[in-house]
Design an enzyme around this catalytic site. Sequence first.
Site, PDB file in Angstrom:
ATOM      1  N   TRP A 135     -60.789  29.000 -33.391  1.00  0.00           N
ATOM      2  CA  TRP A 135     -60.097  30.279 -33.319  1.00  0.00           C
ATOM      3  C   TRP A 135     -59.812  30.741 -34.744  1.00  0.00           C
ATOM      4  O   TRP A 135     -59.058  30.102 -35.478  1.00  0.00           O
ATOM      5  CB  TRP A 135     -58.787  30.164 -32.539  1.00  0.00           C
ATOM      6  CG  TRP A 135     -58.064  31.480 -32.459  1.00  0.00           C
ATOM      7  CD1 TRP A 135     -57.075  31.924 -33.296  1.00  0.00           C
ATOM      8  CD2 TRP A 135     -58.291  32.527 -31.522  1.00  0.00           C
ATOM      9  NE1 TRP A 135     -56.676  33.182 -32.934  1.00  0.00           N
ATOM     10  CE2 TRP A 135     -57.411  33.580 -31.850  1.00  0.00           C
ATOM     11  CE3 TRP A 135     -59.166  32.681 -30.443  1.00  0.00           C
ATOM     12  CZ2 TRP A 135     -57.366  34.770 -31.132  1.00  0.00           C
ATOM     13  CZ3 TRP A 135     -59.115  33.862 -29.722  1.00  0.00           C
ATOM     14  CH2 TRP A 135     -58.224  34.890 -30.060  1.00  0.00           C
ATOM     15  N   GLU A 208     -61.718  24.767 -38.701  1.00  0.00           N
ATOM     16  CA  GLU A 208     -60.321  24.354 -38.729  1.00  0.00           C
ATOM     17  C   GLU A 208     -60.276  22.839 -38.908  1.00  0.00           C
ATOM     18  O   GLU A 208     -60.985  22.117 -38.195  1.00  0.00           O
ATOM     19  CB  GLU A 208     -59.632  24.694 -37.411  1.00  0.00           C
ATOM     20  CG  GLU A 208     -59.570  26.150 -37.049  1.00  0.00           C
ATOM     21  CD  GLU A 208     -59.126  26.324 -35.614  1.00  0.00           C
ATOM     22  OE1 GLU A 208     -57.908  26.508 -35.392  1.00  0.00           O
ATOM     23  OE2 GLU A 208     -59.981  26.278 -34.707  1.00  0.00           O
ATOM     24  N   ASP A 241     -60.133  26.921 -42.456  1.00  0.00           N
ATOM     25  CA  ASP A 241     -59.084  27.769 -41.913  1.00  0.00           C
ATOM     26  C   ASP A 241     -57.865  26.891 -41.669  1.00  0.00           C
ATOM     27  O   ASP A 241     -57.803  26.140 -40.707  1.00  0.00           O
ATOM     28  CB  ASP A 241     -59.567  28.411 -40.612  1.00  0.00           C
ATOM     29  CG  ASP A 241     -58.529  29.328 -39.980  1.00  0.00           C
ATOM     30  OD1 ASP A 241     -57.337  29.246 -40.363  1.00  0.00           O
ATOM     31  OD2 ASP A 241     -58.893  30.114 -39.094  1.00  0.00           O
ATOM     32  N   GLN A 244     -52.945  26.686 -39.272  1.00  0.00           N
ATOM     33  CA  GLN A 244     -51.979  25.822 -38.602  1.00  0.00           C
ATOM     34  C   GLN A 244     -51.789  24.476 -39.288  1.00  0.00           C
ATOM     35  O   GLN A 244     -50.819  23.773 -38.998  1.00  0.00           O
ATOM     36  CB  GLN A 244     -52.404  25.602 -37.141  1.00  0.00           C
ATOM     37  CG  GLN A 244     -52.390  26.875 -36.319  1.00  0.00           C
ATOM     38  CD  GLN A 244     -52.669  26.646 -34.854  1.00  0.00           C
ATOM     39  OE1 GLN A 244     -52.218  25.665 -34.270  1.00  0.00           O
ATOM     40  NE2 GLN A 244     -53.429  27.542 -34.249  1.00  0.00           N
ATOM     41  N   LYS A 270     -50.001  31.859 -40.705  1.00  0.00           N
ATOM     42  CA  LYS A 270     -48.933  31.301 -39.877  1.00  0.00           C
ATOM     43  C   LYS A 270     -47.860  30.510 -40.624  1.00  0.00           C
ATOM     44  O   LYS A 270     -46.738  30.946 -40.792  1.00  0.00           O
ATOM     45  CB  LYS A 270     -49.546  30.428 -38.789  1.00  0.00           C
ATOM     46  CG  LYS A 270     -50.400  31.180 -37.766  1.00  0.00           C
ATOM     47  CD  LYS A 270     -50.927  30.232 -36.720  1.00  0.00           C
ATOM     48  CE  LYS A 270     -51.861  30.892 -35.721  1.00  0.00           C
ATOM     49  NZ  LYS A 270     -51.185  31.850 -34.844  1.00  0.00           N
ATOM     50  N   ARG A 404     -50.591  22.508 -26.116  1.00  0.00           N
ATOM     51  CA  ARG A 404     -50.450  22.445 -27.575  1.00  0.00           C
ATOM     52  C   ARG A 404     -48.959  22.411 -27.882  1.00  0.00           C
ATOM     53  O   ARG A 404     -48.231  23.342 -27.552  1.00  0.00           O
ATOM     54  CB  ARG A 404     -51.102  23.653 -28.247  1.00  0.00           C
ATOM     55  CG  ARG A 404     -52.594  23.610 -28.255  1.00  0.00           C
ATOM     56  CD  ARG A 404     -53.169  24.674 -29.174  1.00  0.00           C
ATOM     57  NE  ARG A 404     -52.871  26.024 -28.697  1.00  0.00           N
ATOM     58  CZ  ARG A 404     -53.061  27.119 -29.431  1.00  0.00           C
ATOM     59  NH1 ARG A 404     -53.490  27.017 -30.671  1.00  0.00           N
ATOM     60  NH2 ARG A 404     -52.792  28.309 -28.925  1.00  0.00           N
TER      61      ARG A 404
END
Length: 440
Positions: A135, A208, A241, A244, A270, A404
């Site tokens: 994502w 990610e 990325d 998170q 984020k 999650r």
Amino acid sequence: MSEALLRASKEFLVRYGGDSFPNLFRSARGTTVKDSHGREYLDFTSGQMCATIGHNHPAIVQAVHRAGEKAFHMFSGMIPEVVAELAQTLARDWLPGDLKKTIFINTGSEATEVALRMAKMYTDGYEVLVLGGSWHGITGGASTVSMASDRKGYGVPPPGVFVIPEPNAYRPYIQAENPEAAALANLELALKMFDMQSAGRGAAIIAEPVISAGGVLVPPPAFMRALRKAADDRGMLLIFDEAQTAFGRIGTKTGSEYFDVVPDIMTMSKTLGGGLPLAAVATTEKIEQALYEKHFTFYTSHVSDPLTAEVGLAVLQVITEGNLVARANEMGGYLRHRLEELQSRYDVIGDVRGLGLLLGVELVTDRASRTPAHQLGALTTAKCFENGLSMNIRRRPERGSVWRIAPPLTVSTDEIDQAVDILEKSLRDSLDQMALSKAA
């Protein structure tokens, strides 16, 4: 008033997908959010994984006030002092390897757009390899490299995107003697297929470090090293990325640090803004110089805004002074232990995985078949909310039924205990309800 506003929300707001709740919300602080009726809920998603140091942390409130005393916004060519300070802090204390140059924008989607534009201009290529389950955002370019969901109905995407099956130790695509061998076999086959189809215009591999929306999947370190080599061998840039994974959530400063692999470009969002819209893209001095000479542009109305930079500095200061990177390991270990205790009592918990305070819990109908328990996951998530716990669940048919779990780095053991107790009660009630329904 709250009922009138609830009616107004239904009449005047565009419905934009994702989880929605039956009521409106009024405030948030620390690990809790409060709805319009005054009821509090433990937030184990950190908002949208953004409230790194808890909702409305006093340091963030003070940072917003400081910005109000100086400036919220300036012309994009006027670089505020606080933006220079934030860039220096990132380069000196947080960025891995020779990453040094940073641009500050607003969202993770925007950061992906910047990174892809950089890679394509630097390499003069357009082909991008991306992991399944990933994502990276919802804007034009970012949506083409997002594989977790929501790809249908938006017309013809730009050409040149190729998929590498994501490494999934619990559900491997290729059976092998261990998860590392399975992941590397995935990659080898995907690269062969890419090389067959490539027009020789490779631009980037984007990944990610922990594939969060795809089910909180942690690749083997050898897989990440192989991605680095695959990019180098093809003259492509490697993009991480870290929306998170940066700034402590996984128990290290970055995913790059955890895997000991340095990308050419790193996107951050984020966790840097702590709940405000701040994102960043960092690259090397060499790449930035080449892009400058090619007249790279990405000026927006809110590039280098002083308000969000002030907040970003405050977030990093709180993480550093509170030793929250180490605390994410400590609290993450405690949370994982509590979840594994549940797993030992409930066969429907097939797997517990993740790093630090980014954990995934996969629900199955039984451990032998590993069939995703989508109905159980949806029902239990709803019951958790009814009982005062906000949880996020992935329930795409091809992705399994995975919670999650990502509370703020400031979460306490008491809050973890309370959340796990709610989770167990909700799971038990859901199983009882489903058994009664089946018997009827």
